[in-house]
Design a protein around this motif. Structure first.
Motif, short mmCIF file in Angstrom:
data_model
loop_
_atom_site.label_atom_id
_atom_site.label_comp_id
_atom_site.label_asym_id
_atom_site.label_seq_id
_atom_site.Cartn_x
_atom_site.Cartn_y
_atom_site.Cartn_z
N GLN A 19 -22.72 10.38 -2.79
CA GLN A 19 -23.41 9.58 -1.77
C GLN A 19 -24.00 10.46 -0.68
O GLN A 19 -23.36 11.38 -0.18
N GLY A 20 -25.23 10.15 -0.31
CA GLY A 20 -25.92 10.87 0.74
C GLY A 20 -26.03 10.04 1.99
O GLY A 20 -25.46 8.94 2.10
N PRO A 21 -26.77 10.53 2.98
CA PRO A 21 -27.01 9.73 4.18
C PRO A 21 -27.91 8.55 3.84
O PRO A 21 -28.52 8.51 2.77
N LEU A 22 -28.00 7.58 4.76
CA LEU A 22 -28.84 6.40 4.53
C LEU A 22 -30.29 6.80 4.75
O LEU A 22 -30.89 6.53 5.79
N SER A 23 -30.86 7.41 3.73
CA SER A 23 -32.16 8.05 3.86
C SER A 23 -32.61 8.50 2.48
O SER A 23 -31.79 8.67 1.58
N PRO A 24 -33.92 8.71 2.29
CA PRO A 24 -34.40 9.29 1.03
C PRO A 24 -34.10 10.78 0.90
O PRO A 24 -34.53 11.41 -0.07
N LEU A 25 -33.36 11.36 1.83
CA LEU A 25 -33.16 12.80 1.88
C LEU A 25 -32.66 13.36 0.55
O LEU A 25 -33.25 14.30 0.00
N TYR A 26 -31.57 12.82 0.01
CA TYR A 26 -30.99 13.40 -1.21
C TYR A 26 -31.93 13.26 -2.41
O TYR A 26 -32.02 14.16 -3.24
N ARG A 27 -32.59 12.12 -2.52
CA ARG A 27 -33.52 11.93 -3.65
C ARG A 27 -34.62 12.98 -3.61
O ARG A 27 -34.96 13.59 -4.64
N ARG A 28 -35.15 13.25 -2.42
CA ARG A 28 -36.24 14.21 -2.30
C ARG A 28 -35.73 15.65 -2.52
O ARG A 28 -36.43 16.47 -3.12
N ILE A 29 -34.52 15.94 -2.05
CA ILE A 29 -33.96 17.27 -2.32
C ILE A 29 -33.73 17.44 -3.81
O ILE A 29 -34.02 18.50 -4.39
N GLY A 30 -33.20 16.39 -4.46
CA GLY A 30 -32.97 16.47 -5.90
C GLY A 30 -34.25 16.76 -6.66
O GLY A 30 -34.26 17.55 -7.62
N ALA A 31 -35.36 16.14 -6.21
CA ALA A 31 -36.64 16.40 -6.87
C ALA A 31 -37.06 17.86 -6.70
O ALA A 31 -37.59 18.48 -7.63
N ARG A 32 -36.81 18.43 -5.52
CA ARG A 32 -37.15 19.83 -5.29
C ARG A 32 -36.32 20.75 -6.20
O ARG A 32 -36.84 21.74 -6.73
#
Length: 432
Positions: A19-32
């Motif tokens: 689980q990440g923060p309530l944000s698209p942050l982890y999804r976008r990092i995963g894509a990178r």
């Protein structure tokens, strides 16, 4: 087609995200990370997790929490996981996964909101707070800082309450609606979303009255005589209180601090209890204070609002469990006592004895040691960006992705094993 890592001949890593923060942050990092040629797997536990990140790299875990440790260990072994990434390391699903990763030599990366807000995010190797690997020895801090430049501590990316509130609602309400799909899910927040939002609605409705009252109380405190001590409350249900302190609840910590103040503070001293800015008002802190203050109620004030920074020049000292407010106070030159080993709790910065001594003779922090400590903290775990600001989110994706892709071994001057605060914390009753 081979990924970038394969094309360079670099080691292909497998990142497991929880689980990440309530944000698209982890999804976008995963894509990178995927674009860089690495494998990425994400485990979702509830509908809110799925809304933040869904795709072929994602899988659901709908089992019971008691069965999760074995499942986490299986995922790591069968998936040849090299890196575990999660937001907070003591949530119900996160702590077992961290232990499973450490048992297998898997690198653990823990994110959190920045210690130096606004404008920073935390990404620490190994753990946070009591579980941090940052040295608590002043000599080690000075040695590490000698090789570092001055950090940029200027504030950036002011937060948006509207964005933060929307992120919260957009995560928790789908979990209520999607309960039949994940009936065994255990949320990490202390109250049901409906109860939380009702409390917030009532609190916001009384906002003007509360602000006016806080301004009156703050002005009276700033104009008062005698030593003034501050206890900033932390949010009830915060894992810094639940898992990283011996108290379990903020109410228990408040009772402890008031009892110590009544027993040991000079008669002319006053204690100010300040509500957390994100407190939803569900706990009647005035009633809690009155219950423990007894005949000393006139010496203990409650401040529901106002500015922490405005109080600093007037304070004789600040007492906290382990809040980042303590670090803010140190930066303002205010003496600080922590009730449990916080990241910044070390000789020369904080009071290292009983509160009875702190009330009587609070000692100011060593400014040179504090400057060195900030250098090491920023270099080891603080990255520019924010999840509560759209431009800040873009920068957080860049800085945190780059840090995760960096395979260099953590500097031994700022990463020590075992966690140097853990034994002291356990001796105090911290359940880790």
């Amino acid at each position: 087609m081979p990924g970038a890592a394969e094309a360079r001949g670099a080691r292909v890593r497998h990142f497991l995200f929880l689980q990440g923060p309530l944000s698209p942050l982890y999804r976008r990092i995963g894509a990178r990370l995927s674009e860089a040629g690495h494998r990425v797997t994400r485990v979702n536990f509830c509908a809110g997790d799925w809304l933040h990140w869904h795709g072929r790299e994602c899988r659901f875990w709908r089992g019971r929490l008691a069965d999760w440790p074995a499942e986490a260990a299986r995922l790591m072994a069968e998936g040849a996981i090299t890196d575990l990434v999660l937001h907070g390391d003591t949530r119900p699903y996160h702590r077992p996964a961290v232990l499973a990763a450490q048992a297998r030599g898997i690198a653990v990366h823990v994110s959190e909101l920045g210690l130096l807000r606004p404008g920073y995010m935390t990404l620490a190797r190994g753990g946070l707070g009591v579980l941090s690997r940052l040295p608590d020895d002043p000599a080690a801090i000075r040695r590490a800082a000698a090789r570092l430049g001055e950090p940029d501590l200027s504030p950036r990316y002011p937060g948006s309450f509207a964005l933060e509130a929307w992120q919260d609602v957009a995560y928790h309400l789908p979990n209520v609606a999607g309960f039949p799909l994940h009936p065994f899910y255990r949320r990490h927040t202390p109250s049901h979303p409906f109860a939380d939002y009702l409390a917030w609605a009532l609190r916001l409705a009384g906002g003007r009255r509360r602000r006016n009252e806080a301004a009156r109380v703050e002005a009276a405190l700033l104009g008062s005589d005698g030593p003034l001590f501050l206890l900033p409350l932390q949010v009830e249900g915060d894992y810094q209180i639940l898992a990283q302190s011996q108290f379990g609840t903020m109410r228990a910590a408040l009772a402890h601090a008031i009892a110590a103040f009544r027993d040991g503070a000079p008669k002319e001293a006053r204690l100010v209890v300040k509500a957390h800015p994100l407190d939803n008002g569900a706990v009647d802190w005035r009633a809690e204070i009155a219950r423990h203050a007894g005949a000393d109620g006139g010496r203990i004030a409650f401040l529901d609002g106002g500015s922490l920074a405005a109080l600093f020049p007037r304070l004789a000292g600040l007492v906290t469990v382990n809040s980042t407010a303590g670090l803010d106070a140190l930066r303002a030159g205010v003496p600080v006592a922590t009730l449990t080993p916080a990241l910044y709790d070390m000789a020369g910065l904080t009071h290292r004895g009983p509160l009875a001594e702190f009330w009587q003779a609070p000692r100011v922090p060593d400014p040179a040691l504090l400057a060195d400590f900030l250098k090491v903290v920023v270099a080891s775990s603080q990255l520019r960006g924010s999840i509560h600001n759209r431009a800040g989110l873009d920068e957080a994706v860049e800085t945190m992705s780059a840090r995760l892709l960096d395979e260099r071994v953590p500097d031994p001057d700022w990463h020590v094993e075992p966690p140097p605060r853990l034994a002291r914390a356990r001796a105090m009753g911290v359940p880790l």
